[in-house]
Write a protein that holds these residues in place. Structure first.
Motif, mmCIF file in Angstrom:
data_model
loop_
_atom_site.group_PDB
_atom_site.id
_atom_site.type_symbol
_atom_site.label_atom_id
_atom_site.label_comp_id
_atom_site.label_asym_id
_atom_site.label_seq_id
_atom_site.Cartn_x
_atom_site.Cartn_y
_atom_site.Cartn_z
ATOM 1 N N ARG A 47 -35.525 13.645 -4.401
ATOM 2 C CA ARG A 47 -35.533 14.414 -4.441
ATOM 3 C C ARG A 47 -33.966 14.813 -5.038
ATOM 4 N NH1 ARG A 47 -38.288 13.358 -0.527
ATOM 5 N NH2 ARG A 47 -39.201 14.790 0.756
ATOM 6 N N PHE A 48 -33.227 13.389 -5.369
ATOM 7 C CA PHE A 48 -31.220 13.458 -5.820
ATOM 8 C C PHE A 48 -31.270 12.961 -7.149
ATOM 9 C CE2 PHE A 48 -30.526 14.417 -0.946
ATOM 10 C CZ PHE A 48 -30.686 15.668 -1.313
ATOM 11 N N PHE A 85 -24.501 14.496 1.021
ATOM 12 C CA PHE A 85 -25.213 15.136 1.258
ATOM 13 C C PHE A 85 -25.548 16.269 1.954
ATOM 14 C CE2 PHE A 85 -27.368 11.487 1.368
ATOM 15 C CZ PHE A 85 -28.411 12.249 2.004
ATOM 16 N N ASP A 86 -25.794 17.843 2.020
ATOM 17 C CA ASP A 86 -26.062 18.502 3.176
ATOM 18 C C ASP A 86 -27.209 19.806 2.152
ATOM 19 O OD1 ASP A 86 -26.785 19.535 5.552
ATOM 20 O OD2 ASP A 86 -24.160 19.756 5.698
ATOM 21 N N GLY A 130 -28.319 23.428 -1.418
ATOM 22 C CA GLY A 130 -27.250 21.955 -1.578
ATOM 23 C C GLY A 130 -26.139 21.638 -1.501
ATOM 24 N N MET A 131 -25.452 20.722 -0.955
ATOM 25 C CA MET A 131 -24.022 21.078 -1.441
ATOM 26 C C MET A 131 -24.018 19.561 -1.545
ATOM 27 S SD MET A 131 -21.510 23.337 1.107
ATOM 28 C CE MET A 131 -22.633 23.302 2.541
ATOM 29 N N ARG A 178 -25.405 23.028 -7.984
ATOM 30 C CA ARG A 178 -26.470 24.030 -8.656
ATOM 31 C C ARG A 178 -27.306 22.726 -9.864
ATOM 32 N NH1 ARG A 178 -22.365 27.539 -9.029
ATOM 33 N NH2 ARG A 178 -22.028 27.502 -10.951
ATOM 34 N N GLN A 179 -27.185 22.417 -9.963
ATOM 35 C CA GLN A 179 -27.530 21.551 -11.182
ATOM 36 C C GLN A 179 -28.831 20.741 -10.241
ATOM 37 O OE1 GLN A 179 -25.167 18.678 -13.731
ATOM 38 N NE2 GLN A 179 -27.303 17.301 -13.665
ATOM 39 N N VAL A 180 -28.375 20.163 -9.841
ATOM 40 C CA VAL A 180 -28.890 19.528 -8.394
ATOM 41 C C VAL A 180 -30.300 19.850 -7.854
ATOM 42 C CG1 VAL A 180 -29.685 17.483 -6.551
ATOM 43 C CG2 VAL A 180 -27.052 17.359 -8.084
ATOM 44 N N THR A 181 -29.319 20.870 -7.442
ATOM 45 C CA THR A 181 -30.762 21.847 -7.051
ATOM 46 C C THR A 181 -31.997 23.316 -7.338
ATOM 47 O OG1 THR A 181 -29.544 23.636 -5.440
ATOM 48 C CG2 THR A 181 -29.345 22.326 -4.942
ATOM 49 N N GLY A 182 -30.958 22.848 -8.466
ATOM 50 C CA GLY A 182 -31.924 23.774 -9.417
ATOM 51 C C GLY A 182 -31.809 24.819 -9.313
#
Length: 165
Positions: free
Chosen positions: A46-47, A152-153, A139-140, A130-134
């Motif tokens: 996921r990450f 991560f949350d 997510g934070m 924003r990059q990770v979650t697309g």
């Protein structure tokens, strides 16, 4: 004659969320009595931007009320800690135009408090989030550059394309 229609957008969303639910809340051998999981493979899928992870302690928590009579998709909060490979956090935080700033994680589930790295100096970047979650889920991501930890949350983190299911 009535034609058969596909599941539609809602059905596809429900199926996708059910897959996340199963993947993130299954009773795997890697979970302790409090549901804290230590396997990193579901997180790595996921990450992807974080790279290989170790020392993971995380939860997949079903959100909402269990007595709800309204059928529909279920949201899953995936929250916890993991260690990145040596130097990875410095590389992520040192990247230009990401605007990392000091920030402290909040709303930490009580079952994870014991796993919070001591003396961590957390930083966070909304741009990196924003990059990770697309921007497809919330997510934070908080980093401790001194010890290569990430907190991560997220809610409903999707498997990155090409990462398998």
């Amino acid at each position: 004659m009535v034609g058969l229609a596909g599941p539609g957008r809602r059905g596809a969303l429900a199926l996708g969320l059910a897959t996340v639910l199963v993947a993130c809340t299954s009773t795997a051998k890697s979970a302790d009595g409090n549901g804290v999981r230590t396997d990193s493979e579901p997180l790595e899928r996921r990450f992807v931007a974080l790279g290989p992870l170790s020392g993971a302690h995380w939860l997949g928590v079903v959100l909402g009320t269990p007595d709800s009579r309204v059928p529909g998709p279920t949201d899953v909060r995936v929250v916890g800690f993991a260690r990145l490979r040596a130097g990875a956090v410095a590389s992520i935080v040192g990247a230009t135009r990401r605007g990392f700033r000091s920030a402290k994680p909040d709303q930490l589930p009580s079952t994870l408090v014991q796993f919070m790295p001591k003396k961590a100096r957390w930083v966070r970047s909304e741009s990196f989030d924003r990059q990770v979650t697309g921007e497809t889920y919330s997510g934070m991501f908080y980093f401790d550059p001194g010890a290569d930890w990430v907190y991560f949350d997220t809610v409903n983190p999707s498997v990155a394309s090409g990462a398998g299911t």
